[in-house]
Design an enzyme around this catalytic site. Structure first.
Site, PDB file in Angstrom:
ATOM      1  N   HIS A   1       0.832  -1.208   0.000  1.00 43.34           N
ATOM      2  CA  HIS A   1       0.000   0.000   0.000  1.00 43.34           C
ATOM      3  C   HIS A   1       0.866   1.258   0.000  1.00 43.34           C
ATOM      4  O   HIS A   1       2.092   1.187   0.130  1.00 43.34           O
ATOM      5  CB  HIS A   1      -0.939  -0.005   1.212  1.00 43.34           C
TER       6      HIS A   1
ATOM      7  N   THR B   1       2.280   4.252  -4.471  1.00 40.17           N
ATOM      8  CA  THR B   1       3.277   4.071  -5.533  1.00 40.17           C
ATOM      9  C   THR B   1       4.444   3.188  -5.083  1.00 40.17           C
ATOM     10  O   THR B   1       4.755   3.128  -3.888  1.00 40.17           O
ATOM     11  CB  THR B   1       3.868   5.438  -5.941  1.00 40.17           C
ATOM     12  N   ARG B   2       5.099   2.558  -6.053  1.00 32.98           N
ATOM     13  CA  ARG B   2       6.323   1.800  -5.817  1.00 32.98           C
ATOM     14  C   ARG B   2       7.298   2.076  -6.956  1.00 32.98           C
ATOM     15  O   ARG B   2       6.915   2.082  -8.120  1.00 32.98           O
ATOM     16  CB  ARG B   2       6.030   0.288  -5.792  1.00 32.98           C
TER      17      ARG B   2
ATOM     18  N   LYS C   1       7.186  11.843  -1.638  1.00 34.08           N
ATOM     19  CA  LYS C   1       7.173  10.616  -0.822  1.00 34.08           C
ATOM     20  C   LYS C   1       8.572  10.024  -0.721  1.00 34.08           C
ATOM     21  O   LYS C   1       9.278   9.932  -1.726  1.00 34.08           O
ATOM     22  CB  LYS C   1       6.248   9.598  -1.508  1.00 34.08           C
TER      23      LYS C   1
ATOM     24  N   HIS D   1      15.299   0.019   6.046  1.00 24.79           N
ATOM     25  CA  HIS D   1      15.520  -0.498   7.398  1.00 24.79           C
ATOM     26  C   HIS D   1      15.411   0.650   8.413  1.00 24.79           C
ATOM     27  O   HIS D   1      16.284   0.827   9.274  1.00 24.79           O
ATOM     28  CB  HIS D   1      16.879  -1.210   7.486  1.00 24.79           C
TER      29      HIS D   1
ATOM     30  N   CYS E   1       4.462   0.171   7.037  1.00 25.10           N
ATOM     31  CA  CYS E   1       4.412  -0.887   6.034  1.00 25.10           C
ATOM     32  C   CYS E   1       5.436  -1.926   6.476  1.00 25.10           C
ATOM     33  O   CYS E   1       6.199  -1.651   7.412  1.00 25.10           O
ATOM     34  CB  CYS E   1       4.814  -0.240   4.707  1.00 25.10           C
TER      35      CYS E   1
ATOM     36  N   LYS F   1       8.161  -3.950  -7.872  1.00 29.51           N
ATOM     37  CA  LYS F   1       8.373  -3.718  -9.303  1.00 29.51           C
ATOM     38  C   LYS F   1       8.371  -5.019 -10.096  1.00 29.51           C
ATOM     39  O   LYS F   1       8.111  -5.025 -11.284  1.00 29.51           O
ATOM     40  CB  LYS F   1       9.674  -2.932  -9.522  1.00 29.51           C
TER      41      LYS F   1
HETATM   42  C1  LIG Z   1       7.501   1.166   2.819  1.00 30.73           C
HETATM   43  C2  LIG Z   1       7.790   0.241   1.666  1.00 30.73           C
HETATM   44  C3  LIG Z   1       8.290   0.774   0.483  1.00 30.73           C
HETATM   45  C4  LIG Z   1       8.601  -0.069  -0.578  1.00 30.73           C
HETATM   46  N1  LIG Z   1       9.044   0.487  -1.734  1.00 30.73           N
HETATM   47  C5  LIG Z   1       9.255  -0.305  -2.809  1.00 30.73           C
HETATM   48  C6  LIG Z   1       9.553   0.263  -4.072  1.00 30.73           C
HETATM   49  O1  LIG Z   1       9.622   1.487  -4.201  1.00 30.73           O
HETATM   50  N2  LIG Z   1       9.743  -0.571  -5.118  1.00 30.73           N
HETATM   51  C7  LIG Z   1       9.647  -1.915  -4.997  1.00 30.73           C
HETATM   52  O2  LIG Z   1       9.833  -2.617  -5.994  1.00 30.73           O
HETATM   53  N3  LIG Z   1       9.328  -2.495  -3.816  1.00 30.73           N
HETATM   54  C8  LIG Z   1       9.119  -1.713  -2.733  1.00 30.73           C
HETATM   55  N4  LIG Z   1       8.769  -2.259  -1.537  1.00 30.73           N
HETATM   56  C9  LIG Z   1       8.658  -3.717  -1.421  1.00 30.73           C
HETATM   57  C10 LIG Z   1       7.384  -4.199  -2.033  1.00 30.73           C
HETATM   58  O3  LIG Z   1       6.348  -3.304  -1.780  1.00 30.73           O
HETATM   59  C11 LIG Z   1       7.074  -5.594  -1.525  1.00 30.73           C
HETATM   60  O4  LIG Z   1       8.175  -6.448  -1.851  1.00 30.73           O
HETATM   61  C12 LIG Z   1       5.825  -6.147  -2.201  1.00 30.73           C
HETATM   62  O5  LIG Z   1       4.771  -5.237  -2.132  1.00 30.73           O
HETATM   63  C13 LIG Z   1       5.453  -7.438  -1.524  1.00 30.73           C
HETATM   64  O6  LIG Z   1       4.305  -7.969  -2.136  1.00 30.73           O
HETATM   65  P1  LIG Z   1       3.677  -9.301  -1.569  1.00 30.73           P
HETATM   66  O7  LIG Z   1       2.617  -9.707  -2.515  1.00 30.73           O
HETATM   67  O8  LIG Z   1       4.778 -10.260  -1.252  1.00 30.73           O
HETATM   68  O9  LIG Z   1       3.085  -8.866  -0.148  1.00 30.73           O
HETATM   69  P2  LIG Z   1       1.664  -8.236   0.224  1.00 30.73           P
HETATM   70  O10 LIG Z   1       1.265  -7.215  -0.763  1.00 30.73           O
HETATM   71  O11 LIG Z   1       1.701  -7.844   1.657  1.00 30.73           O
HETATM   72  O12 LIG Z   1       0.702  -9.437  -0.008  1.00 30.73           O
HETATM   73  C14 LIG Z   1       0.629 -10.554   0.834  1.00 30.73           C
HETATM   74  C15 LIG Z   1      -0.829 -10.827   1.014  1.00 30.73           C
HETATM   75  O13 LIG Z   1      -1.030 -12.063   1.651  1.00 30.73           O
HETATM   76  C16 LIG Z   1      -2.162 -11.900   2.476  1.00 30.73           C
HETATM   77  N5  LIG Z   1      -2.128 -12.940   3.508  1.00 30.73           N
HETATM   78  C17 LIG Z   1      -1.189 -13.103   4.464  1.00 30.73           C
HETATM   79  N6  LIG Z   1      -1.497 -14.177   5.236  1.00 30.73           N
HETATM   80  C18 LIG Z   1      -2.653 -14.673   4.744  1.00 30.73           C
HETATM   81  C19 LIG Z   1      -3.470 -15.774   5.130  1.00 30.73           C
HETATM   82  N7  LIG Z   1      -3.168 -16.565   6.167  1.00 30.73           N
HETATM   83  N8  LIG Z   1      -4.598 -15.992   4.411  1.00 30.73           N
HETATM   84  C20 LIG Z   1      -4.921 -15.217   3.349  1.00 30.73           C
HETATM   85  N9  LIG Z   1      -4.171 -14.149   2.958  1.00 30.73           N
HETATM   86  C21 LIG Z   1      -3.056 -13.903   3.638  1.00 30.73           C
HETATM   87  C22 LIG Z   1      -1.973 -10.512   3.058  1.00 30.73           C
HETATM   88  O14 LIG Z   1      -3.172 -10.005   3.600  1.00 30.73           O
HETATM   89  C23 LIG Z   1      -1.497  -9.757   1.851  1.00 30.73           C
HETATM   90  O15 LIG Z   1      -2.537  -9.156   1.111  1.00 30.73           O
HETATM   91  C24 LIG Z   1       8.432  -1.454  -0.453  1.00 30.73           C
HETATM   92  C25 LIG Z   1       7.902  -1.980   0.734  1.00 30.73           C
HETATM   93  C26 LIG Z   1       7.579  -1.147   1.775  1.00 30.73           C
HETATM   94  C27 LIG Z   1       7.011  -1.736   3.025  1.00 30.73           C
END
Ligand SMILES: Cc1cc2nc3c(=O)[nH]c(=O)nc-3n(C[C@H](O)[C@H](O)[C@H](O)COP(=O)(O)OP(=O)(O)OC[C@H]3O[C@@H](n4cnc5c(N)ncnc54)[C@H](O)[C@@H]3O)c2cc1C
Length: 371
Positions: free
Chosen positions: A32, A35-36, A250, A255, A300, A333
């Site tokens: 959330h 943007t990323r 933003k 870390h 986040c 990304k």
């Molecule tokens: C502050 C911040 C800035 C960032 N900036 C960048 C950036 O600029 N560029 C970039 O490339 N990356 C960036 N990242 C990293 C990137 O955002 C993450 O690597 C990526 O969004 C992870 O996606 P995901 O699908 O793994 O996790 P999530 O989007 O968190 O999805 C995991 C999902 O699993 C669901 N879930 C968990 N457990 C269960 C369960 N038991 N049952 C059902 N559903 C479940 C959760 O509710 C969630 O919706 C950033 C991260 C943060 C925190």
């Protein structure tokens, strides 16, 4: 990762059930905050660049399918001390993969992009394809595209446990029902260790805080004049983006305060004065025209591996389970291409993409595998 995988599976004709414990979209995980950043000269490792090329193609494809603008190009700057890992890594990736780029000093960056006030002797790689993905909108776009191909998506349904049935099948227990499937793809983000104990010691969630500050000179912080950045400075490593949707520039610190989160359900979600102080101090020094009143602060989670590379692999004991999650704060990304990788692994057994460096068995992870 989950919504992209759902689309890529469904468009290949697979029968897909996608389970999300919160809403679609939501602000409880890692994706959330509007943007990323997406950037090509990958200082973390040049092996990510071929994946990035495909990620860009697939972002453009989902844009076309959804009719939404999901990827905005601003150019990217990766800058720091000349002998530092960030600048040298970005330069090495750009050269190795023959990416269009320019090397600029801090002084040259300031002349060209006046919002930036970096140390004059720092060096940066400017790469014109960098930009950002509109993150929650892209999740919705993937979900809708998956639905239109027949995928079933359930929000507010939490996976409680799963159990292999021989080596070919699996049953998944949620707080609403029990399902049987041939394969399970775990993309649970910060919660992945809760659902796959084998990952728990090497997928450590970490609290992060993002800030949006009102620029004093807003014209310098528009997407057309403000490339996304990754900067290594005395205070640490920072990333930032132009004003978009939220009325603030933003940025965040990698870390942030080094706060690991043993249980993501107990994340300290409310930013405090110290979080704000750390972030404002950075803006004051390096982006003084961007350091107006605070517009928003948000927490986040990163999910960090010991070597900060992703993990995309089959479960070591249960081949019908594929895991993809710990992306160490730089994974968004890649969601578009990771969706494709996961679909290929599930349907064809293997992906055409070169992901050996992201496997569980790679060097550097073995010591963290635990029992
Ligand atoms: C502050 C911040 C800035 C960032 N900036 C960048 C950036 O600029 N560029 C970039 O490339 N990356 C960036 N990242 C990293 C990137 O955002 C993450 O690597 C990526 O969004 C992870 O996606 P995901 O699908 O793994 O996790 P999530 O989007 O968190 O999805 C995991 C999902 O699993 C669901 N879930 C968990 N457990 C269960 C369960 N038991 N049952 C059902 N559903 C479940 C959760 O509710 C969630 O919706 C950033 C991260 C943060 C925190």
């Amino acid at each position: 990762m989950g919504s992209a995988a759902a689309w890529q599976l469904a468009r290949r004709g697979a029968r897909v059930l996608c389970l999300e414990r919160f809403d679609i979209p939501h602000a409880m995980g890692s994706s959330h905050g509007v943007t990323r950043i997406i950037r090509m000269p990958y200082y973390e490792d040049p092996r990510y660049v071929p994946l990035l090329r495909r990620a860009y193609q697939l972002w453009r494809e989902i844009e076309a399918v959804s009719g939404e603008r999901l990827l905005v190009t601003t150019g990217s700057i990766d800058a720091g001390p000349e002998d530092g890992e960030l600048f040298q890594g970005a330069l090495a990736s750009a050269r190795q993969h023959q990416l269009e780029h320019e090397v600029l000093t801090g002084a040259q960056i300031a002349r060209r992009f006046p919002a930036y006030h970096l140390p004059r002797v720092h060096r940066g790689v400017f790469q014109p394809d960098g930009g950002f993905v509109v993150s929650e909108l892209a999740i919705v776009a993937h979900v809708r595209a998956a639905q239109s191909q027949g995928a079933e998506i359930h929000a507010r349904e939490r996976v409680v446990s799963w159990e292999p049935r021989g080596s070919q099948r699996i049953s998944v227990v949620t707080d609403r029902a029990v399902y049987r499937a041939r394969q399970l793809i775990l993309t649970a983000g910060a919660w992945v260790g809760e659902l796959a104990a084998v990952l728990k010691p090497m997928a450590i969630p970490e609290r992060q805080v993002l800030a949006w500050l009102q620029p004093r000179r807003p014209e310098l912080f528009e997407p057309s004049r403000f490339p996304v950045f990754n900067l290594a400075v005395e205070e640490g490593r920072y990333y930032g983006l132009p004003v978009f949707q939220v009325p603030g520039f933003k940025f965040g610190r990698y870390h942030h305060r080094g706060e690991s989160v043993p249980n993501p359900d107990e994340l300290r979600r409310e930013p405090d004065a110290e979080d704000e102080r750390i972030l404002r101090q950075f803006a004051q020094r390096y982006f003084p025209d961007g350091c107006g009143p605070t517009m928003a602060l948000r927490t986040c989670m990163f999910t960090n591996t010991p070597d900060e590379h992703f993990i995309i692999d089959r479960h070591p004991e249960y081949p019908q389970v594929i895991v993809a999650s710990p992306c160490s704060g730089h994974g968004y990304k890649f969601c578009s291409v990771i969706g494709e990788i996961l679909a290929e692994m599930a349907i064809n057994g293997e992906s055409r993409h070169q992901i050996d460096f992201l496997r569980l068995s790679r060097n550097g992870l073995a010591n963290h595998a635990g029992p």
